[in-house]
Design an enzyme around this catalytic site. Structure first.
Site: not given
Length: 153
Positions: A44-45
């Site tokens: 996600c980062s």
């Protein structure tokens, strides 16, 4: 998962601890919704960092980007600040996953959003959607292609 040709369900979610965003307020703009499982996770980062770098290309197509997960508005604030993100992260926190459920991308087993993308036209119709495996960053190519196709209509 909602498909092309479906009217995008409206929603109102916190973008900051004291500001909400309502999808219908952005009628007249193309919209990108990036549902993702969780702030701080490695994939996600990377995905949100990529979209931050791709914002200028999205804006060329008159598109606004919103990240959505079930994390709280406070978690989003810390994550966004740490990553220097320049687009809103919306908290689908209460009722948990309510917006993700409307779009058919809530993972009941994990209690989080699936990794899903939607491109919504200026008139509020879903023009493209994509469900990615949770462990795979879907990148931006599909989004850009969908926006390009909107431009040629």
């Amino acid at each position: 998962m909602l498909q092309k040709g479906t009217v995008a369900p409206d929603f109102t979610l916190f973008a900051t601890p004291d500001q909400k965003i309502t999808l219908s307020e952005f009628k007249g703009k193309n919209i990108i919704l990036a549902f993702y499982p969780a702030d701080w996770s490695p994939v996600c980062s990377d995905q949100m960092a990529l979209y931050n770098e791709t914002l200028k290309f999205f804006h060329k197509y008159d598109a606004e980007l919103f990240g959505i997960s079930v994390d709280s508005k406070w978690c989003h604030l810390a994550f966004s600040q740490s990553r220097n993100l320049h687009f809103p992260l919306l908290a689908d926190f209460e009722a948990k996953g309510g917006t993700a459920k409307k779009y058919g991308v809530y993972d009941d087993e994990e209690g989080e959003c699936k990794r899903a993308l939607f491109v919504i036209s200026k008139d509020g119709i879903i023009e493209w959607s994509y469900l990615s495996p949770t462990t795979i960053n879907p990148g931006a190519d599909g989004i850009l292609e969908a926006l390009e196709n909107l431009n040629t209509k």
